[in-house]
Scaffold this active site. Structure first.
Site, mmCIF file in Angstrom:
data_model
loop_
_atom_site.group_PDB
_atom_site.id
_atom_site.type_symbol
_atom_site.label_atom_id
_atom_site.label_comp_id
_atom_site.label_asym_id
_atom_site.label_seq_id
_atom_site.Cartn_x
_atom_site.Cartn_y
_atom_site.Cartn_z
ATOM 1 N N HIS A 232 0.866 -1.186 0.000
ATOM 2 C CA HIS A 232 0.000 0.000 0.000
ATOM 3 C C HIS A 232 0.902 1.236 0.000
ATOM 4 O O HIS A 232 1.958 1.243 0.633
ATOM 5 C CB HIS A 232 -0.895 -0.024 1.247
ATOM 6 C CG HIS A 232 -1.982 1.001 1.179
ATOM 7 N ND1 HIS A 232 -1.737 2.341 1.364
ATOM 8 C CD2 HIS A 232 -3.311 0.897 0.925
ATOM 9 C CE1 HIS A 232 -2.876 3.014 1.227
ATOM 10 N NE2 HIS A 232 -3.840 2.150 0.963
ATOM 11 N N GLU B 83 -4.055 2.149 -6.866
ATOM 12 C CA GLU B 83 -4.508 3.183 -5.932
ATOM 13 C C GLU B 83 -3.629 4.417 -6.112
ATOM 14 O O GLU B 83 -2.593 4.551 -5.441
ATOM 15 C CB GLU B 83 -4.359 2.684 -4.493
ATOM 16 C CG GLU B 83 -5.164 1.459 -4.184
ATOM 17 C CD GLU B 83 -5.530 1.424 -2.716
ATOM 18 O OE1 GLU B 83 -6.721 1.438 -2.427
ATOM 19 O OE2 GLU B 83 -4.626 1.431 -1.875
HETATM 20 P P1 PGA Z 1 -9.753 5.856 0.755
HETATM 21 O O1 PGA Z 1 -8.507 4.877 0.939
HETATM 22 O O2 PGA Z 1 -10.909 5.024 0.337
HETATM 23 O O3 PGA Z 1 -9.913 6.505 2.073
HETATM 24 O O4 PGA Z 1 -9.354 6.830 -0.332
HETATM 25 C C1 PGA Z 1 -8.269 3.851 0.030
HETATM 26 C C2 PGA Z 1 -7.044 3.098 0.434
HETATM 27 O O5 PGA Z 1 -6.045 3.699 0.806
HETATM 28 O O6 PGA Z 1 -7.039 1.871 0.417
#
Ligand code: PGA
Length: 243
Positions: free
Chosen positions: A97, A165
């Site tokens: 992540h 992401e």
């Molecule tokens: P968010 O986070 O939905 O708060 O944008 C997504 C993530 O970091 O997995």
């Protein structure tokens, strides 16, 4: 049709007692959500994992948010948690992540090590990739993502789960539109395999979740902030159920 994934990433939120309370609060909504087209995966902290598992595991799957890169089983690695340890409860693990890539900082090399240890211990890795705003605006993001894919996923397995992401979309309300996502989904499928599973994460909430899940370019969503609140979980589930 393959099931689409809805992954709740609780990040570093909820004490054990809070996660027990929260899990009980969302139990009814998740119990009522009988939909074979979707797989819900809840990812609590290591500490809360066994407790939330006891409450929700008949209705959802579980994931860990990380594992050790040092060993898959056990050993003298103070403070580490191995793939084998979480696999008592988790079927999945989120790896790489951006919050870990940036803050720890975790390298592609380490992420790939974790990926291999996860697979050896029957965990399905969800490998996160994503560029920052500077990289997006300078147009260098494709090279950047390509490199993350190349170094964090080797050897390549056909059905690897990749979560795109973009850092600029996480927690900002600036969710990535489907046109931009198509480009990245195509990149992942061409560099990894047609069978790669492509997940999107970044400001997913009840107002946009169904657009993503209805797209044939997106195999699922990873939800952060909106998974920390009962009303927004109910809102998302209602949208998916067409209410
Ligand atoms: P968010 O986070 O939905 O708060 O944008 C997504 C993530 O970091 O997995």
């Amino acid at each position: 049709m393959n099931k689409k994934f809805i992954i709740f990433n609780w990040k570093m939120n909820f004490t054990v007692s809070e996660s027990v309370e929260f899990s009980n609060n969302i139990l009814k909504c998740l119990t009522n959500f009988q939909n074979n087209n979707y797989e819900i995966i809840v990812c609590p902290t290591y500490m809360s994992l066994p407790y939330s598992y006891q409450i929700l595991s008949n209705y959802v799957k579980f994931g860990a948010q990380n594992i050790s890169s040092l060993h898959g089983d056990k050993g003298s690695f103070t403070g580490e948690i191995s793939a084998k340890m979480v696999s008592d409860y988790a079927e999945y693990v989120i790896l790489g992540h951006s919050e870990r890539r940036v803050n720890i900082p975790e390298s592609n090399f380490e992420i790939n090590n974790k990926r291999i240890l996860a697979l050896e211990n029957n965990l399905k890795p969800i490998v996160c990739i994503g560029e920052d705003l500077e990289s997006r605006n300078s147009g260098k993001y494709i090279n950047f993502l390509n490199n993350q894919l190349k170094e964090s996923i080797k050897p390549i397995l056909k059905n690897v789960i990749v979560a795109y992401e973009p850092i600029w979309s996480i927690g900002t309300g600036l969710n990535c539109d489907l046109k931009k996502l198509k480009e990245i989904s195509d990149l992942v499928k061409s560099k990894i395999s047609d069978e790669a599973i492509f997940i999107y994460g970044g400001s997913v909430n009840e107002s946009n979740i169904f657009d993503y899940l209805s797209s044939d370019k997106v195999d699922g969503v990873l939800v952060g902030s909106a998974s920390l609140n009962k009303t927004s979980i109910e809102g998302m589930i209602n949208k998916i159920n067409g209410n």
